[in-house]
Design an enzyme around this catalytic site. Sequence first.
Site, mmCIF file in Angstrom:
data_model
loop_
_atom_site.group_PDB
_atom_site.id
_atom_site.type_symbol
_atom_site.label_atom_id
_atom_site.label_comp_id
_atom_site.label_asym_id
_atom_site.label_seq_id
_atom_site.Cartn_x
_atom_site.Cartn_y
_atom_site.Cartn_z
ATOM 1 N N GLY A 151 -13.909 0.446 -2.179
ATOM 2 C CA GLY A 151 -14.184 -0.978 -1.999
ATOM 3 C C GLY A 151 -13.447 -1.606 -0.852
ATOM 4 N N HIS A 205 -7.270 8.579 18.162
ATOM 5 C CA HIS A 205 -7.241 8.201 16.757
ATOM 6 C C HIS A 205 -5.839 8.461 16.228
ATOM 7 C CE1 HIS A 205 -7.249 9.915 12.597
ATOM 8 N NE2 HIS A 205 -7.757 8.732 12.334
#
Length: 281
Positions: free
Chosen positions: A264, A119
């Site tokens: 969002g 990662h």
Amino acid sequence: MTIELDPQQQAARDWFEQLRDSICAAFEAIEREAGSDAAFEYTPWHRDDPSGAPGGGGVRGQIKGKVFEKAGVNVSTVAGTFEGEFAKSIHGAAEDPSFFATGISLVAHMANPHVPAVHMNTRFLVTTKRWFGGGADLNPPIPYAEDTQDFHARLKAACDAHDPEHYPRFSKWADDYFYIPHRKVHRGVGGIFYDHLEGDFDDNFAFTRDVGSAFLDIFPKLVRRRMNTPFDETDKTRQLSWRGRYAEFNLVYDRGTTFGLKTGGNVDAILMSLPPLAAWE
């Protein structure tokens, strides 16, 4: 509609996109060495801010190949307003919930269980404050001491070039952060993690660039070192069980997952960190 960027925001965005292109090219080169023609597929996405203001967006890049069973390299540049109580959890947003964020996020899940998953994320955020954050950590289902040492040594070199206190502080931060409390185990073998690095933009940006360059230097070497190692069903079972714990961390504790969902972001891009297959015994 696109969001307007100031010079610092534009410089950070340009670097993250440049780093993405270099990493994707490096991963595709490894696939070609393995006899695969797998390549990244890129999907742009756009964010609509609830206020109606331009919200920005990003590009989700994903490859599924012979070596990289599933790897995602995403760059996003978004702006808007944090909603409700979430603003209080973000550095500098309690006073004013408006924000800007740009960054790169990468997760690679490997076909061969002897090759470590990885990662990497670096980002630049603007609220009432401006700061960099990010890091990189190695997540091998089957750890090798040599790989762990080389990964940490390369990140330490990047840190030491800027501040001798960076590596001790940021490696411990990674150990503390990438920990699964309900399992009482670490997610992997660590790396570095830093956040709220504010003050001199040029110095902090240079450090963040070096973190990205260090990752680009060391991880492909580790992949090439292990990608042809023979493995059996026992190794694969071990990998799938380990992936289950990786998924638990990302869904329960990971700040990036929470930030993306709360602001969002693109759900597919946010959840690309999840492995393609996992198992819970």
